[in-house]
Every structure is written in C-alpha cells, then in structure tokens.
Scaffold this motif. Structure first.
Motif, PDB file in Angstrom:
ATOM      1  N   GLU A 201      10.600 -18.268  17.924  1.00  0.00           N
ATOM      2  CA  GLU A 201      11.717 -17.798  18.984  1.00  0.00           C
ATOM      3  C   GLU A 201      11.938 -16.232  18.419  1.00  0.00           C
ATOM      4  O   GLU A 201      12.129 -15.980  17.155  1.00  0.00           O
ATOM      5  N   SER A 202      12.227 -15.338  19.182  1.00  0.00           N
ATOM      6  CA  SER A 202      12.415 -14.052  19.174  1.00  0.00           C
ATOM      7  C   SER A 202      13.958 -14.115  19.094  1.00  0.00           C
ATOM      8  O   SER A 202      14.712 -14.948  19.467  1.00  0.00           O
ATOM      9  N   HIS A 203      14.434 -12.877  18.794  1.00  0.00           N
ATOM     10  CA  HIS A 203      15.871 -12.484  18.773  1.00  0.00           C
ATOM     11  C   HIS A 203      16.457 -12.395  20.062  1.00  0.00           C
ATOM     12  O   HIS A 203      17.658 -13.149  20.456  1.00  0.00           O
ATOM     13  N   GLU A 208      18.898 -15.351  24.841  1.00  0.00           N
ATOM     14  CA  GLU A 208      19.076 -15.865  26.286  1.00  0.00           C
ATOM     15  C   GLU A 208      19.755 -17.335  26.139  1.00  0.00           C
ATOM     16  O   GLU A 208      20.211 -17.695  26.895  1.00  0.00           O
ATOM     17  N   THR A 209      19.481 -17.986  24.958  1.00  0.00           N
ATOM     18  CA  THR A 209      20.191 -19.312  24.755  1.00  0.00           C
ATOM     19  C   THR A 209      21.771 -19.290  24.906  1.00  0.00           C
ATOM     20  O   THR A 209      22.499 -20.013  25.613  1.00  0.00           O
ATOM     21  N   ALA A 210      22.295 -18.306  24.071  1.00  0.00           N
ATOM     22  CA  ALA A 210      23.771 -17.990  24.153  1.00  0.00           C
ATOM     23  C   ALA A 210      24.171 -17.482  25.664  1.00  0.00           C
ATOM     24  O   ALA A 210      25.133 -17.826  26.000  1.00  0.00           O
ATOM     25  N   PRO A 244       8.111 -17.447   9.682  1.00  0.00           N
ATOM     26  CA  PRO A 244       8.938 -16.841   8.690  1.00  0.00           C
ATOM     27  C   PRO A 244      10.197 -17.576   8.926  1.00  0.00           C
ATOM     28  O   PRO A 244      10.694 -18.217   9.953  1.00  0.00           O
ATOM     29  N   LEU A 245      11.144 -17.301   7.948  1.00  0.00           N
ATOM     30  CA  LEU A 245      12.743 -17.612   7.865  1.00  0.00           C
ATOM     31  C   LEU A 245      13.378 -16.337   8.121  1.00  0.00           C
ATOM     32  O   LEU A 245      13.112 -15.169   7.763  1.00  0.00           O
ATOM     33  N   LEU A 246      14.573 -16.437   8.654  1.00  0.00           N
ATOM     34  CA  LEU A 246      15.288 -15.095   8.952  1.00  0.00           C
ATOM     35  C   LEU A 246      15.934 -14.493   7.707  1.00  0.00           C
ATOM     36  O   LEU A 246      16.311 -15.573   6.955  1.00  0.00           O
ATOM     37  N   ARG A 247      16.196 -13.407   7.653  1.00  0.00           N
ATOM     38  CA  ARG A 247      16.791 -12.780   6.494  1.00  0.00           C
ATOM     39  C   ARG A 247      18.159 -12.659   7.073  1.00  0.00           C
ATOM     40  O   ARG A 247      18.578 -12.658   8.254  1.00  0.00           O
ATOM     41  N   TYR A 251      20.178 -12.409  10.754  1.00  0.00           N
ATOM     42  CA  TYR A 251      20.836 -13.519  11.119  1.00  0.00           C
ATOM     43  C   TYR A 251      22.208 -12.743  11.633  1.00  0.00           C
ATOM     44  O   TYR A 251      22.881 -13.323  12.540  1.00  0.00           O
ATOM     45  N   VAL A 252      22.844 -12.036  10.899  1.00  0.00           N
ATOM     46  CA  VAL A 252      24.124 -11.564  11.383  1.00  0.00           C
ATOM     47  C   VAL A 252      24.062 -10.650  12.437  1.00  0.00           C
ATOM     48  O   VAL A 252      24.970 -10.838  13.302  1.00  0.00           O
ATOM     49  N   GLN A 253      22.816  -9.693  12.857  1.00  0.00           N
ATOM     50  CA  GLN A 253      22.742  -9.435  14.127  1.00  0.00           C
ATOM     51  C   GLN A 253      22.621 -10.110  15.147  1.00  0.00           C
ATOM     52  O   GLN A 253      23.256  -9.994  16.396  1.00  0.00           O
ATOM     53  N   ILE A 254      22.056 -11.336  14.959  1.00  0.00           N
ATOM     54  CA  ILE A 254      21.707 -12.288  16.180  1.00  0.00           C
ATOM     55  C   ILE A 254      23.236 -12.899  16.514  1.00  0.00           C
ATOM     56  O   ILE A 254      23.451 -12.894  17.512  1.00  0.00           O
ATOM     57  N   ILE A 255      23.684 -13.277  15.344  1.00  0.00           N
ATOM     58  CA  ILE A 255      25.259 -14.137  15.624  1.00  0.00           C
ATOM     59  C   ILE A 255      26.222 -12.977  16.372  1.00  0.00           C
ATOM     60  O   ILE A 255      26.828 -13.424  17.269  1.00  0.00           O
ATOM     61  N   CYS A 256      26.140 -11.853  15.848  1.00  0.00           N
ATOM     62  CA  CYS A 256      27.195 -10.840  16.593  1.00  0.00           C
ATOM     63  C   CYS A 256      26.764 -10.701  18.028  1.00  0.00           C
ATOM     64  O   CYS A 256      27.765 -10.647  18.972  1.00  0.00           O
ATOM     65  N   ASP A 257      25.492 -10.540  18.332  1.00  0.00           N
ATOM     66  CA  ASP A 257      25.015 -10.497  19.459  1.00  0.00           C
ATOM     67  C   ASP A 257      25.435 -11.587  20.500  1.00  0.00           C
ATOM     68  O   ASP A 257      25.886 -11.474  21.514  1.00  0.00           O
ATOM     69  N   GLN A 258      24.879 -12.730  20.133  1.00  0.00           N
ATOM     70  CA  GLN A 258      25.510 -14.045  20.792  1.00  0.00           C
ATOM     71  C   GLN A 258      26.991 -14.119  20.752  1.00  0.00           C
ATOM     72  O   GLN A 258      27.406 -14.266  22.093  1.00  0.00           O
ATOM     73  N   LEU A 259      27.836 -13.640  19.836  1.00  0.00           N
ATOM     74  CA  LEU A 259      29.318 -13.964  20.200  1.00  0.00           C
ATOM     75  C   LEU A 259      29.764 -12.844  21.204  1.00  0.00           C
ATOM     76  O   LEU A 259      30.559 -13.119  21.849  1.00  0.00           O
ATOM     77  N   GLU A 260      29.199 -11.666  21.323  1.00  0.00           N
ATOM     78  CA  GLU A 260      29.559 -10.745  22.267  1.00  0.00           C
ATOM     79  C   GLU A 260      29.372 -11.023  23.991  1.00  0.00           C
ATOM     80  O   GLU A 260      30.098 -10.929  24.660  1.00  0.00           O
ATOM     81  N   VAL A 261      28.390 -12.283  23.900  1.00  0.00           N
ATOM     82  CA  VAL A 261      28.348 -12.530  25.364  1.00  0.00           C
ATOM     83  C   VAL A 261      28.727 -13.753  25.620  1.00  0.00           C
ATOM     84  O   VAL A 261      28.711 -14.331  26.711  1.00  0.00           O
ATOM     85  N   LEU A 262      29.236 -14.436  24.746  1.00  0.00           N
ATOM     86  CA  LEU A 262      30.131 -16.050  24.783  1.00  0.00           C
ATOM     87  C   LEU A 262      31.479 -15.606  25.576  1.00  0.00           C
ATOM     88  O   LEU A 262      32.294 -14.665  25.089  1.00  0.00           O
ATOM     89  N   PRO A 263      32.001 -16.499  26.055  1.00  0.00           N
ATOM     90  CA  PRO A 263      33.547 -16.420  26.538  1.00  0.00           C
ATOM     91  C   PRO A 263      34.401 -16.402  25.661  1.00  0.00           C
ATOM     92  O   PRO A 263      34.313 -17.184  24.670  1.00  0.00           O
ATOM     93  N   PRO A 264      35.645 -15.565  25.339  1.00  0.00           N
ATOM     94  CA  PRO A 264      36.481 -15.438  24.315  1.00  0.00           C
ATOM     95  C   PRO A 264      37.080 -16.642  24.127  1.00  0.00           C
ATOM     96  O   PRO A 264      37.638 -17.031  23.010  1.00  0.00           O
ATOM     97  N   GLU A 265      37.317 -17.584  25.070  1.00  0.00           N
ATOM     98  CA  GLU A 265      38.176 -18.606  24.962  1.00  0.00           C
ATOM     99  C   GLU A 265      37.208 -19.766  24.173  1.00  0.00           C
ATOM    100  O   GLU A 265      37.654 -20.814  23.812  1.00  0.00           O
TER     101      GLU A 265
END
Length: 314
Positions: A201-203, A208-210, A244-247, A251-265
């Motif tokens: 899986e790519s970034h 897209e899952t989020a 490979p495993l994520l560095r 991971y931090v970049q992926i998580i922040c990108d996912q949080l930004e597209v999820l509803p705030p509630e």
C-alpha cells in the motif's frame, strides 16, 4: 499557537477517546480487555485457514485476559492491573480476542451479560468481523444498545481488496459496508479498524481508506500501525524482503493526512499500536508510543492543522 479544535480540553487537535469518555461519563473510564474463548471463520476453515497474515496466536487480543479463566475472573485481573495507573474509574468490558460475535446467540448472551452485571461496568465494546453479523445477533446487540453504552468494532484494515487478498483477510470492502449498514440501521455505534503500512500500500492508498470512511456515519475509528510479530506469516514475508516497514516520519505524515480528511466529531480511539515487546520484529520505534503521539501533535501544530480541516461532507 492556540488550539481552537472544538473537541479538546488540551493541546490535542483531534477528537480523542479520553476526551469523549470524560465528557460522556464525567469520570475516567477504561476498557478491560477480555478473551471470550471464541475462534474466527478465517481460522477454522469457514472462510479460510491460518488467519490474517499479521495475526498472532492471540487473534488480535494480545493484551486480553487468560481464556482458561472465567470472564469475571479475567475482568478482575485485568481491572486490577489497570487500576495501578487509574485507581478510580469505571469500566467498559472489551471483548477483544478473535471474532466476538462468532458463536450461537445464547452463548453470546451468557458471555456478554456476565460482564454487564459487574459493578461499575458502563458499557461493552465488541470486536468482530463485518461478515459475522447474523440477524438474531444484530437484534440482540440493538437491545443491549438500549440499556448500556455499546460499540461494535469492525475490522476493515483497508478498502483495497487486492491488499485484503494479500493479507488473507477473506472479506471484501463490500462485506464491510454491508455489516456496517446492518448495525447502522439499528442505531448501533460502529468503530472501524484500519491498518497503515500494509504490504503493497502507498501513502495514497492509505489516505483513500480514510477518505472512504469519512463518508460513513461512524462513531469512532482505530488507526493501527502495522506490527510484524514473531511466528506469523507476515514475519516470514518481511524477513524474505517482500515489503518494507514504515519509518516514523512516514507514519506521522500519513496519520496527519488522514486526520485532516476525517470528520471532526469522529472519535479517534487509537493512532498507533501496541505490539508485545517480546514478540515484536518491527517497527521498533513503535515501542515508544508517547514519542509517536508527540510527533503527531507537533506535526499538526507545524501545519496549523487539525482533524477535519479538509473534511468533505457526503
């Protein structure tokens, strides 16, 4: 820089599980992880054998109770360990290990009710697969939901079916949507589990899952970091150099990108994972959980961002 995120009492720029529970119950509430002695249709041959390739012999219940003991005995032992950190709290019984709706209805009733009747239990969290939700079980869960705080946790891991095949998941994204809809129609709160860092899986795939889940009416989400554990199929694949495993930085970049597209509630129950140290092959940086969470916090501040900043309503 001030934090104007509405679901926060501190510096967090996402809707934490702790914030939700404190505001709902007015006190500390923690989960007590249990092993109900269930198996899984992806282990017993009904759907597949061997389980998911990342799955340990605990069936994703590495920190649950001892299945050789009764559920009330497990509850008491795990509760006492948790009380060392939080001496005064109420509890959510967490049926964690394996597939916790995979049994006849009467057996499920006996096990769930044995926990609901214990003192200071304010709810249940039941972890299962989206393809193991028979109508009679869903009706019973709807009845439980009328008298206590209930969450049904559905393991999705990814919306990408090719990845699902690669990890031997034996259900599709469509299966997840159908399971979610059965619960949602009955008003039962759903928590979706996803895993970042799955092989192939790519970034963009993870984002897209989020994004797909942001269009559902979920109660909460758990975002896990892929752990490679000893004695799993994935351990052999990793040691053969198949992925490979994520560095940490990735991971931090992926998580922040996912949080930004999820509803705030949407409640964020988890943003990383806990692999048992003695079984963990990697990523070893994940053992420093608070470092990971602090890096996520710092990146959101650096971006001047927060959960839901780029959320698009359906």
């Amino acid at each position: 820089m001030t934090n104007s995120f509405p679901y926060s009492d501190d510096n967090k720029r996402y809707h934490t599980w702790n914030y939700h529970l404190r505001h709902k119950f007015g006190e500390k509430v923690f989960k007590v992880s249990l092993n109900g002695g269930f198996t899984c249709p992806n282990i017993d041959g009904t759907k597949g054998v061997g389980g998911c390739t990342y799955c340990s012999h605990y069936g994703s219940g590495d920190f649950a109770g001892n299945p050789l003991e009764s559920l009330p005995e497990q509850f008491e032992q795990v509760k006492q360990k948790m009380h060392q950190k939080w001496p005064d709290a109420s509890y959510i019984g967490y049926f964690q290990a394996y597939t916790n709706t995979y049994a006849p209805l009467e057996e499920l009733k006996q096990k769930y009710e044995s926990i609901l009747q214990l003192p200071k239990v304010v709810g249940l969290s039941i972890s299962t697969r989206p393809d193991v939700l028979p109508d009679d079980v869903v009706d019973y869960l709807a009845e439980i939901n009328q008298r206590t705080y209930l969450i049904v946790e559905l393991g999705l891991q990814t919306i990408h079916d090719e990845t699902g095949k690669r990890i031997n998941r034996h259900h599709t994204y469509q299966d997840f949507l159908e399971g979610y809809e059965k619960l949602h129609q009955k008003g039962i709160p759903v928590c979706a589990h996803i895993i970042d860092g799955l092989p192939g899986e790519s970034h963009q795939d993870m984002l897209e899952t989020a994004q797909a889940l942001s269009q559902l009416d979920l109660h909460c989400i758990k975002i896990h970091l892929l752990h490679v554990l000893k004695h799993t199929v994935m351990a052999e694949q990793y040691q053969n150099g198949e992925f490979p495993l994520l560095r940490l930085e990735e991971y931090v970049q992926i998580i922040c990108d996912q949080l930004e597209v999820l509803p705030p509630e949407l409640i964020i129950q988890r943003l990383t994972g806990d692999g048992a140290k003695e079984d963990l092959i990697g990523p070893l940086w994940s053992l420093k959980k608070f470092v990971v969470l602090n890096e996520i916090d710092k990146e959101l501040v650096r971006r001047d961002s927060w959960q839901g900043k780029y959320y698009q309503k359906p």
